[in-house]
Design a protein around this motif. Structure first.
Motif, PDB file in Angstrom:
ATOM      1  N   ALA A   1       0.836  -1.201   0.000  1.00 30.99           N
ATOM      2  CA  ALA A   1       0.000   0.000   0.000  1.00 30.99           C
ATOM      3  C   ALA A   1       0.872   1.253   0.000  1.00 30.99           C
ATOM      4  O   ALA A   1       0.555   2.246  -0.669  1.00 30.99           O
ATOM      5  CB  ALA A   1      -0.937  -0.014   1.204  1.00 30.99           C
ATOM      6  N   GLU A   2       1.971   1.205   0.726  1.00 31.82           N
ATOM      7  CA  GLU A   2       2.891   2.356   0.768  1.00 31.82           C
ATOM      8  C   GLU A   2       3.519   2.613  -0.607  1.00 31.82           C
ATOM      9  O   GLU A   2       3.641   3.757  -1.039  1.00 31.82           O
ATOM     10  CB  GLU A   2       3.981   2.118   1.804  1.00 31.82           C
ATOM     11  N   GLN A   3       3.903   1.554  -1.287  1.00 34.90           N
ATOM     12  CA  GLN A   3       4.497   1.702  -2.616  1.00 34.90           C
ATOM     13  C   GLN A   3       3.474   2.221  -3.620  1.00 34.90           C
ATOM     14  O   GLN A   3       3.800   3.039  -4.477  1.00 34.90           O
ATOM     15  CB  GLN A   3       5.089   0.372  -3.081  1.00 34.90           C
ATOM     16  N   ILE A   4       2.237   1.756  -3.517  1.00 35.48           N
ATOM     17  CA  ILE A   4       1.180   2.250  -4.401  1.00 35.48           C
ATOM     18  C   ILE A   4       0.930   3.735  -4.126  1.00 35.48           C
ATOM     19  O   ILE A   4       0.731   4.515  -5.060  1.00 35.48           O
ATOM     20  CB  ILE A   4      -0.098   1.399  -4.251  1.00 35.48           C
ATOM     21  N   ALA A   5       0.972   4.149  -2.860  1.00 32.05           N
ATOM     22  CA  ALA A   5       0.837   5.570  -2.518  1.00 32.05           C
ATOM     23  C   ALA A   5       1.993   6.368  -3.127  1.00 32.05           C
ATOM     24  O   ALA A   5       1.795   7.479  -3.635  1.00 32.05           O
ATOM     25  CB  ALA A   5       0.787   5.748  -1.009  1.00 32.05           C
ATOM     26  N   GLN A   6       3.193   5.799  -3.093  1.00 35.27           N
ATOM     27  CA  GLN A   6       4.336   6.457  -3.737  1.00 35.27           C
ATOM     28  C   GLN A   6       4.125   6.521  -5.245  1.00 35.27           C
ATOM     29  O   GLN A   6       4.478   7.517  -5.887  1.00 35.27           O
ATOM     30  CB  GLN A   6       5.635   5.716  -3.414  1.00 35.27           C
ATOM     31  N   GLY A   7       3.534   5.477  -5.813  1.00 33.82           N
ATOM     32  CA  GLY A   7       3.212   5.465  -7.236  1.00 33.82           C
ATOM     33  C   GLY A   7       2.263   6.583  -7.602  1.00 33.82           C
ATOM     34  O   GLY A   7       2.414   7.234  -8.645  1.00 33.82           O
ATOM     35  N   LYS A   8       1.286   6.858  -6.736  1.00 35.00           N
ATOM     36  CA  LYS A   8       0.347   7.965  -6.973  1.00 35.00           C
ATOM     37  C   LYS A   8       1.087   9.296  -6.965  1.00 35.00           C
ATOM     38  O   LYS A   8       0.877  10.145  -7.838  1.00 35.00           O
ATOM     39  CB  LYS A   8      -0.749   7.976  -5.901  1.00 35.00           C
ATOM     40  N   THR A   9       1.983   9.470  -6.016  1.00 37.09           N
ATOM     41  CA  THR A   9       2.761  10.707  -5.927  1.00 37.09           C
ATOM     42  C   THR A   9       3.643  10.874  -7.161  1.00 37.09           C
ATOM     43  O   THR A   9       3.718  11.965  -7.742  1.00 37.09           O
ATOM     44  CB  THR A   9       3.623  10.710  -4.646  1.00 37.09           C
ATOM     45  N   ILE A  10       4.302   9.811  -7.571  1.00 38.13           N
ATOM     46  CA  ILE A  10       5.148   9.861  -8.764  1.00 38.13           C
ATOM     47  C   ILE A  10       4.301  10.185  -9.987  1.00 38.13           C
ATOM     48  O   ILE A  10       4.677  11.014 -10.821  1.00 38.13           O
ATOM     49  CB  ILE A  10       5.909   8.534  -8.954  1.00 38.13           C
ATOM     50  N   PHE A  11       3.143   9.536 -10.107  1.00 39.45           N
ATOM     51  CA  PHE A  11       2.224   9.779 -11.221  1.00 39.45           C
ATOM     52  C   PHE A  11       1.846  11.253 -11.274  1.00 39.45           C
ATOM     53  O   PHE A  11       1.942  11.888 -12.322  1.00 39.45           O
ATOM     54  CB  PHE A  11       0.982   8.891 -11.047  1.00 39.45           C
ATOM     55  N   GLU A  12       1.443  11.801 -10.143  1.00 34.33           N
ATOM     56  CA  GLU A  12       1.008  13.199 -10.107  1.00 34.33           C
ATOM     57  C   GLU A  12       2.150  14.165 -10.392  1.00 34.33           C
ATOM     58  O   GLU A  12       1.981  15.143 -11.121  1.00 34.33           O
ATOM     59  CB  GLU A  12       0.362  13.515  -8.762  1.00 34.33           C
ATOM     60  N   ASN A  13       3.318  13.902  -9.821  1.00 34.90           N
ATOM     61  CA  ASN A  13       4.444  14.834  -9.965  1.00 34.90           C
ATOM     62  C   ASN A  13       5.209  14.652 -11.270  1.00 34.90           C
ATOM     63  O   ASN A  13       5.493  15.629 -11.957  1.00 34.90           O
ATOM     64  CB  ASN A  13       5.401  14.714  -8.780  1.00 34.90           C
ATOM     65  N   SER A  14       5.567  13.437 -11.603  1.00 32.68           N
ATOM     66  CA  SER A  14       6.372  13.208 -12.807  1.00 32.68           C
ATOM     67  C   SER A  14       5.546  13.316 -14.079  1.00 32.68           C
ATOM     68  O   SER A  14       5.948  13.987 -15.024  1.00 32.68           O
ATOM     69  CB  SER A  14       7.039  11.835 -12.754  1.00 32.68           C
ATOM     70  N   CYS A  15       4.407  12.678 -14.100  1.00 33.65           N
ATOM     71  CA  CYS A  15       3.585  12.682 -15.308  1.00 33.65           C
ATOM     72  C   CYS A  15       2.911  14.046 -15.497  1.00 33.65           C
ATOM     73  O   CYS A  15       2.818  14.556 -16.613  1.00 33.65           O
ATOM     74  CB  CYS A  15       2.538  11.577 -15.249  1.00 33.65           C
ATOM     75  N   GLY A  16       2.457  14.621 -14.380  1.00 33.35           N
ATOM     76  CA  GLY A  16       1.772  15.913 -14.435  1.00 33.35           C
ATOM     77  C   GLY A  16       2.691  17.069 -14.757  1.00 33.35           C
ATOM     78  O   GLY A  16       2.227  18.168 -15.063  1.00 33.35           O
ATOM     79  N   ARG A  17       3.977  16.846 -14.703  1.00 30.79           N
ATOM     80  CA  ARG A  17       4.946  17.897 -15.029  1.00 30.79           C
ATOM     81  C   ARG A  17       4.883  18.253 -16.518  1.00 30.79           C
ATOM     82  O   ARG A  17       5.092  19.398 -16.892  1.00 30.79           O
ATOM     83  CB  ARG A  17       6.349  17.429 -14.675  1.00 30.79           C
ATOM     84  N   CYS A  18       4.584  17.271 -17.364  1.00 27.46           N
ATOM     85  CA  CYS A  18       4.635  17.484 -18.813  1.00 27.46           C
ATOM     86  C   CYS A  18       3.261  17.590 -19.491  1.00 27.46           C
ATOM     87  O   CYS A  18       3.168  18.135 -20.579  1.00 27.46           O
ATOM     88  CB  CYS A  18       5.415  16.359 -19.475  1.00 27.46           C
ATOM     89  N   HIS A  19       2.238  17.009 -18.879  1.00 24.02           N
ATOM     90  CA  HIS A  19       0.926  17.032 -19.533  1.00 24.02           C
ATOM     91  C   HIS A  19      -0.178  16.831 -18.506  1.00 24.02           C
ATOM     92  O   HIS A  19       0.079  16.456 -17.353  1.00 24.02           O
ATOM     93  CB  HIS A  19       0.833  15.949 -20.623  1.00 24.02           C
ATOM     94  N   LYS A  20      -1.407  17.070 -18.961  1.00 26.21           N
ATOM     95  CA  LYS A  20      -2.574  16.844 -18.108  1.00 26.21           C
ATOM     96  C   LYS A  20      -2.653  15.355 -17.775  1.00 26.21           C
ATOM     97  O   LYS A  20      -2.437  14.505 -18.628  1.00 26.21           O
ATOM     98  CB  LYS A  20      -3.836  17.290 -18.844  1.00 26.21           C
ATOM     99  N   LEU A  21      -2.935  15.069 -16.515  1.00 28.23           N
ATOM    100  CA  LEU A  21      -2.992  13.671 -16.090  1.00 28.23           C
ATOM    101  C   LEU A  21      -4.247  12.988 -16.612  1.00 28.23           C
ATOM    102  O   LEU A  21      -5.355  13.517 -16.475  1.00 28.23           O
ATOM    103  CB  LEU A  21      -2.967  13.579 -14.564  1.00 28.23           C
ATOM    104  N   PRO A  22      -4.087  11.794 -17.182  1.00 31.54           N
ATOM    105  CA  PRO A  22      -5.268  11.040 -17.593  1.00 31.54           C
ATOM    106  C   PRO A  22      -5.960  10.442 -16.376  1.00 31.54           C
ATOM    107  O   PRO A  22      -5.325  10.212 -15.341  1.00 31.54           O
ATOM    108  CB  PRO A  22      -4.691   9.943 -18.493  1.00 31.54           C
ATOM    109  N   ASP A  23      -7.242  10.208 -16.496  1.00 34.45           N
ATOM    110  CA  ASP A  23      -7.994   9.525 -15.439  1.00 34.45           C
ATOM    111  C   ASP A  23      -7.575   8.052 -15.466  1.00 34.45           C
ATOM    112  O   ASP A  23      -7.808   7.376 -16.479  1.00 34.45           O
ATOM    113  CB  ASP A  23      -9.489   9.672 -15.692  1.00 34.45           C
ATOM    114  N   PRO A  24      -6.953   7.547 -14.399  1.00 32.63           N
ATOM    115  CA  PRO A  24      -6.502   6.155 -14.415  1.00 32.63           C
ATOM    116  C   PRO A  24      -7.610   5.154 -14.714  1.00 32.63           C
ATOM    117  O   PRO A  24      -7.358   4.128 -15.349  1.00 32.63           O
ATOM    118  CB  PRO A  24      -5.944   5.942 -13.006  1.00 32.63           C
ATOM    119  N   ALA A  25      -8.835   5.450 -14.300  1.00 36.85           N
ATOM    120  CA  ALA A  25      -9.938   4.513 -14.491  1.00 36.85           C
ATOM    121  C   ALA A  25     -10.415   4.458 -15.944  1.00 36.85           C
ATOM    122  O   ALA A  25     -11.192   3.576 -16.302  1.00 36.85           O
ATOM    123  CB  ALA A  25     -11.101   4.877 -13.574  1.00 36.85           C
ATOM    124  N   LYS A  26      -9.947   5.365 -16.781  1.00 38.41           N
ATOM    125  CA  LYS A  26     -10.388   5.405 -18.185  1.00 38.41           C
ATOM    126  C   LYS A  26      -9.642   4.407 -19.066  1.00 38.41           C
ATOM    127  O   LYS A  26      -9.952   4.276 -20.235  1.00 38.41           O
ATOM    128  CB  LYS A  26     -10.197   6.814 -18.757  1.00 38.41           C
TER     129      LYS A  26
END
Length: 96
Positions: free
Chosen positions: A35-60
């Motif tokens: 669960a901790e690693q998945i929480a880190q994955g969310k942070t990485i997703f928001e920070n690293s991916c969101g740095r370059c483009h709008k974040l996609p909805d993961p559920a899509k």
């Protein structure tokens, strides 16, 4: 007939090459993020991916679609194999 066999073989190779990378630090058994690693994955997703483009909805996207997306984008974001796995595990954990 040979073309059908060749096309099927190429499709199988392409599909297998799009699976998430296994972490070299993981045991040979299927690695499951905590669960901790998945929480880190969310942070990485928001920070690293969101740095370059709008974040996609993961559920899509389906888990299979995320394999291709992650294999394409993780190198651009300079994610380690572990980070790649954590982000993947986060996005596929988001329910519709």
């Amino acid at each position: 007939m040979k073309r059908i066999i060749l096309a099927g073989s190429l499709a199988a190779v392409a599909l297998l090459s799009c699976t998430p990378k296994a972490s070299t630090a993981a045991s040979p058994v299927l690695a499951v993020s905590t669960a901790e690693q998945i929480a880190q994955g969310k942070t990485i997703f928001e920070n690293s991916c969101g740095r370059c483009h709008k974040l996609p909805d993961p559920a899509k996207h389906t888990p299979v679609q995320w394999v291709g997306i992650m294999n394409s984008m993780a190198p651009k974001a300079k994610l380690t194999d572990e980070q790649h796995q954590w982000v993947y595990d986060y996005v596929v954990s988001v329910k519709k």
